[in-house]
Design a protein around this motif. Structure first.
Motif, PDB file in Angstrom:
ATOM      1  N   THR A  30       0.907  -1.287  -0.050  1.00 52.30           N
ATOM      2  CA  THR A  30       0.043   0.093  -0.041  1.00 52.30           C
ATOM      3  C   THR A  30       0.722   1.325   0.052  1.00 52.30           C
ATOM      4  O   THR A  30       1.905   1.298   0.943  1.00 52.30           O
ATOM      5  N   ASN A  31       0.569   2.232  -0.876  1.00 59.73           N
ATOM      6  CA  ASN A  31       1.291   3.469  -0.994  1.00 59.73           C
ATOM      7  C   ASN A  31       2.822   3.443  -1.174  1.00 59.73           C
ATOM      8  O   ASN A  31       3.679   3.329  -0.190  1.00 59.73           O
ATOM      9  N   ALA A  32       3.166   2.555  -2.260  1.00 59.41           N
ATOM     10  CA  ALA A  32       4.506   2.414  -2.836  1.00 59.41           C
ATOM     11  C   ALA A  32       4.911   3.172  -3.766  1.00 59.41           C
ATOM     12  O   ALA A  32       4.325   3.667  -4.596  1.00 59.41           O
ATOM     13  N   THR A  33       6.370   3.413  -3.780  1.00 59.45           N
ATOM     14  CA  THR A  33       7.069   4.347  -4.918  1.00 59.45           C
ATOM     15  C   THR A  33       7.833   3.284  -5.981  1.00 59.45           C
ATOM     16  O   THR A  33       8.772   2.597  -5.235  1.00 59.45           O
ATOM     17  N   ILE A  34       7.715   3.450  -7.013  1.00 60.81           N
ATOM     18  CA  ILE A  34       8.187   2.762  -8.142  1.00 60.81           C
ATOM     19  C   ILE A  34       9.250   3.716  -8.793  1.00 60.81           C
ATOM     20  O   ILE A  34       8.792   4.787  -9.257  1.00 60.81           O
ATOM     21  N   VAL A  35      10.438   3.383  -9.103  1.00 63.74           N
ATOM     22  CA  VAL A  35      11.391   4.574  -9.948  1.00 63.74           C
ATOM     23  C   VAL A  35      11.782   3.707 -10.988  1.00 63.74           C
ATOM     24  O   VAL A  35      12.317   2.589 -10.924  1.00 63.74           O
ATOM     25  N   THR A  36      11.661   4.182 -12.276  1.00 59.17           N
ATOM     26  CA  THR A  36      12.035   3.570 -13.472  1.00 59.17           C
ATOM     27  C   THR A  36      13.021   4.282 -14.258  1.00 59.17           C
ATOM     28  O   THR A  36      13.138   5.625 -14.150  1.00 59.17           O
ATOM     29  N   GLU A  37      14.038   3.617 -14.830  1.00 65.96           N
ATOM     30  CA  GLU A  37      15.004   4.516 -15.475  1.00 65.96           C
ATOM     31  C   GLU A  37      15.779   3.223 -16.717  1.00 65.96           C
ATOM     32  O   GLU A  37      15.714   2.215 -16.479  1.00 65.96           O
ATOM     33  N   ALA A  38      15.820   4.062 -17.769  1.00 66.79           N
ATOM     34  CA  ALA A  38      16.176   3.486 -18.997  1.00 66.79           C
ATOM     35  C   ALA A  38      15.284   1.962 -19.265  1.00 66.79           C
ATOM     36  O   ALA A  38      15.965   1.000 -19.517  1.00 66.79           O
ATOM     37  N   GLY A  39      14.192   2.070 -18.893  1.00 64.27           N
ATOM     38  CA  GLY A  39      13.330   0.966 -19.445  1.00 64.27           C
ATOM     39  C   GLY A  39      13.394  -0.102 -18.502  1.00 64.27           C
ATOM     40  O   GLY A  39      12.547  -1.198 -18.552  1.00 64.27           O
ATOM     41  N   LYS A  40      13.943  -0.069 -17.132  1.00 63.34           N
ATOM     42  CA  LYS A  40      14.165  -0.909 -16.107  1.00 63.34           C
ATOM     43  C   LYS A  40      13.383  -0.461 -14.900  1.00 63.34           C
ATOM     44  O   LYS A  40      13.273   0.664 -14.641  1.00 63.34           O
ATOM     45  N   VAL A  41      13.088  -1.108 -13.972  1.00 59.73           N
ATOM     46  CA  VAL A  41      12.624  -0.803 -12.604  1.00 59.73           C
ATOM     47  C   VAL A  41      13.994  -0.707 -11.854  1.00 59.73           C
ATOM     48  O   VAL A  41      14.731  -1.450 -11.791  1.00 59.73           O
ATOM     49  N   ARG A  42      14.155   0.600 -11.373  1.00 64.60           N
ATOM     50  CA  ARG A  42      15.542   0.926 -10.541  1.00 64.60           C
ATOM     51  C   ARG A  42      15.034   0.787  -9.142  1.00 64.60           C
ATOM     52  O   ARG A  42      16.136   0.198  -8.250  1.00 64.60           O
ATOM     53  N   SER A  43      14.042   0.983  -8.465  1.00 68.00           N
ATOM     54  CA  SER A  43      13.746   0.704  -7.191  1.00 68.00           C
ATOM     55  C   SER A  43      12.251   0.503  -6.776  1.00 68.00           C
ATOM     56  O   SER A  43      11.547   1.367  -7.463  1.00 68.00           O
TER      57      SER A  43
END
Length: 461
Positions: free
Chosen positions: A59-72
Motif C-alpha cells: 500500500t502506498n508504494a513508490t516505483i522508480v523506473t530508469e532506462a526501461g528498467k525498474v530501478r527501485s
C-alpha cells in the motif's frame, strides 16, 4: 520494385497513424522516430502495488523506473528529493489505482482479425505489407488492454517480424512481440493451404510445410534463419481448416521428435497446436515446452504434462466468443464455415472449459494464451475471467498471465516487478483480487519504461 514501394508506403502510413500534430521535424540524415517515445527516468506512486501475484500487496508504494528498467521499489510516496533524483523527474500519480506487472498473452495472431477478419479474399488480393499494418493496429489494441508482451504464433511471410522489429526500434507503438512466423505443418496439415484450385495452392506454398524427419529439421532451421523467436508446430489437425482429416495427430512421432530436438538445439522454445490426445501425448513425450489448446487431452495426458513440466495454454476465451452450443455456433461469427470445419466446431462445444477444470484439479501448469485473431484483439483479459470461472482463484488466474507466462516462454525479465527487470507496468481502476473483472478496466500502460496509456487514453508524445 513494386513490393519495395508497397512496403515503404505501408510503413509510411503506420507512422502517420501514430504521429501527433505538431511533432518534431526530423533533420536530414537523422533517424525518423515520430512516436518520440523514450524510456525516461520516472517516479510512480502506486496506491496498491502487486509486484508479483501471490506476494503481499503493498500500500502506498513508490516505483522508480530508469532506462526501461525498474530501478527501485520502496514503501511510502517518496518525492525526487527523498529519492536523490533531479527535481524535474516526472511523477506519475497512480495513488488511486491498483498497479501490477504488464500482462502476457502467449498465443495471438496479430495479422488476423481486425479489418482482415471482416473482409473476405484479402489474402489473395493484398501483399504482406497490408497485413503488417493490420497487425500494427491489432497490436496497439492489445497493448492498450494492458498486454505488454505477446507471442504471435502464426503469420505469413515476414509480416509480424517486421512489426516486431519496428516496435523494438521505437518506430511504432505496440507490445513486445515473440514471433514464430509461419508454423511448421505437414502437407495438407492445419497450417497448409486448403480448398483452392491447384495453381493457387502451389502459389501459397509455405517453407514451414515439411514431410519426414529430415525435411522437418530443415523447416525448423529455415524458421530460425528467417527470424523465428519460437518454433510453432501443428502436430494435429485443426477446427478452422477445411481439411476432412479431423483433429488427430498428423505428424509422425519421428517427425514430432525431430522438430523438438532441432528447435532446442538452436536455442528455441517449441510449442504446438494440438487438439487430439495422440498428438498431445506424442509432443509431450518428445519434450515440447508447451501445448496450445490441448482440447481433447484426458487425465492421462494432463498428468503426463504435469510430470514433464509441460505448460498448457488452453485458449478458452475465443471458444466462448464463438459460442459453445450448436445454436450459438450456427449463428455466430463462423456461421459460414465450410461443412468440414463446422462439423469439427460443433464437436468441440464447451470442451475447452471442461479441459481447464480438469487441468486445475490435476495441477497441470497453465499459462495464458487467447488465440486472439479469432476473438477480437484487445479482449485478451477475458481469458483471466474464464480461468476464474473454471475454478482458479483470482490470484492463480493472474499468475497465468504474468509469472507463469514468463516462465513458459523463457522470459525472465518480465512477469513481475523488481529492480533490474523490465518496467512493464499497468494500472487498473479496481482490485482484481476482489473482482477479477477489474482486469478489463486498464487505466495506465507502461512498457519498457515508456508510457503508452494514461488516464484511460492513449498517450502521444
Amino acid at each position: 520494385m513494386k513490393r519495395a514501394y508497397l512496403f515503404s508506403a505501408a510503413i509510411g502510413a503506420a507512422l502517420l497513424a501514430v504521429q501527433p500534430l505538431g511533432a518534431r521535424t526530423v533533420e536530414p540524415g537523422q533517424p525518423a522516430q515520430p512516436t518520440a517515445r523514450t524510456a525516461k527516468l520516472a517516479i510512480i506512486h502506486a496506491g496498491k502495488l502487486m509486484t508479483e501475484p501471490g506476494k503481499p500487496v503493498l500500500t502506498n508504494a513508490t516505483i522508480v523506473t530508469e532506462a526501461g528498467k525498474v530501478r527501485s521499489i520502496q514503501s511510502g510516496f517518496l518525492d525526487a528529493a527523498a529519492l536523490g533524483l533531479p527535481a524535474d523527474t516526472a511523477v506519475v500519480d497512480l495513488a488511486g489505482k491498483y498497479v501490477l506487472p504488464g500482462f502476457i498473452d502467449l498465443h495471438v495472431h496479430l495479422q488476423g482479425g481486425g479489418i482482415a477478419g471482416r473482409m473476405s479474399g484479402l489474402r489473395l488480393r493484398e501483399p504482406d505489407e497490408f497485413f503488417t499494418l493490420n497487425a500494427y493496429n491489432n497490436g496497439l489494441a492489445t497493448l492498450m488492454a494492458g498486454f505488454t508482451t505477446v507471442r504471435d504464433l502464426g503469420s505469413s511471410g515476414d509480416t509480424v517480424f517486421a512489426l516486431r522489429d519496428a516496435i523494438k526500434l521505437g518506430i511504432v507503438a505496440g507490445p513486445k512481440i515473440i514471433a514464430s512466423g509461419e508454423g511448421i505443418s505437414p502437407t495438407n496439415g492445419h497450417a497448409d493451404a486448403h480448398g483452392l484450385r491447384r495453381d493457387l495452392l502451389e502459389a501459397q506454398h509455405r517453407s514451414g510445410v515439411c514431410d519426414g524427419p529430415d525435411d522437418c529439421r530443415r523447416a525448423v532451421r529455415d524458421a530460425v534463419k528467417y527470424g523465428a523467436d519460437v518454433i510453432k508446430v501443428h502436430v494435429t489437425g485443426g477446427v478452422l481448416d477445411e481439411s476432412n482429416a479431423g483433429t488427430n495427430q498428423q505428424f509422425s512421432d519421428a517427425e514430432i521428435a525431430a522438430i523438438s530436438e532441432t528447435a532446442h538445439m538452436l536455442g528455441r522454445k517449441v510449442t504446438t497446436h494440438a487438439h487430439g490426445k495422440n498428438g498431445i501425448d506424442s509432443a509431450v513425450r518428445s519434450g515440447y515446452d508447451s501445448i496450445e489448446h490441448g482440447m481433447w487431452a484426458d487425465e492421462e495426458s494432463l498428468r503426463l504434462m504435469k510430470a514433464k513440466g509441460t505448460w498448457l495454454i488452453p485458449t478458452v476465451w475465443p471458444i466462448s466468443w464463438v459460442g459453445t452450443t450448436p445454436e450459438e455456433m450456427r449463428r455466430g461469427p463462423f456461421k459460414d464455415l465450410a461443412p468440414n470445419s463446422m462439423e469439427k466446431l460443433l464437436k468441440l462445444g464447451d470442451q475447452p472449459k471442461k479441459l481447464v477444470r480438469m487441468a486445475i484439479k490435476i495441477g497441470t501448469p497453465i499459462a495464458l494464451g487467447t488465440d486472439n485473431g479469432i476473438a477480437p484483439h484487445g479482449t485478451n483479459a477475458q481469458e483471466f475471467l474464464e480461468y476464474v470461472d473454471a475454478g482458479m482463484t483470482p490470484v492463480e488466474a493472474l499468475k497465468t498471465g504474468t509469472i507463469n507466462a514468463a516462465a513458459a516462454a523463457g522470459l525472465p525479465d518480465i512477469g513481475r516487478l523488481a529492480p533490474g527487470l523490465a518496467a512493464d507496468i499497468i494500472a487498473l481502476n479496481g482490485d482484481p483480487v476482489a473482482d477479477i473483472n477489474a482486469v478489463t478496466d486498464v487505466d495506465f500502460v507502461m512498457r519498457d519504461g515508456i508510457v503508452f496509456k494514461r488516464a484511460g487514453a492513449e498517450v502521444q508524445e
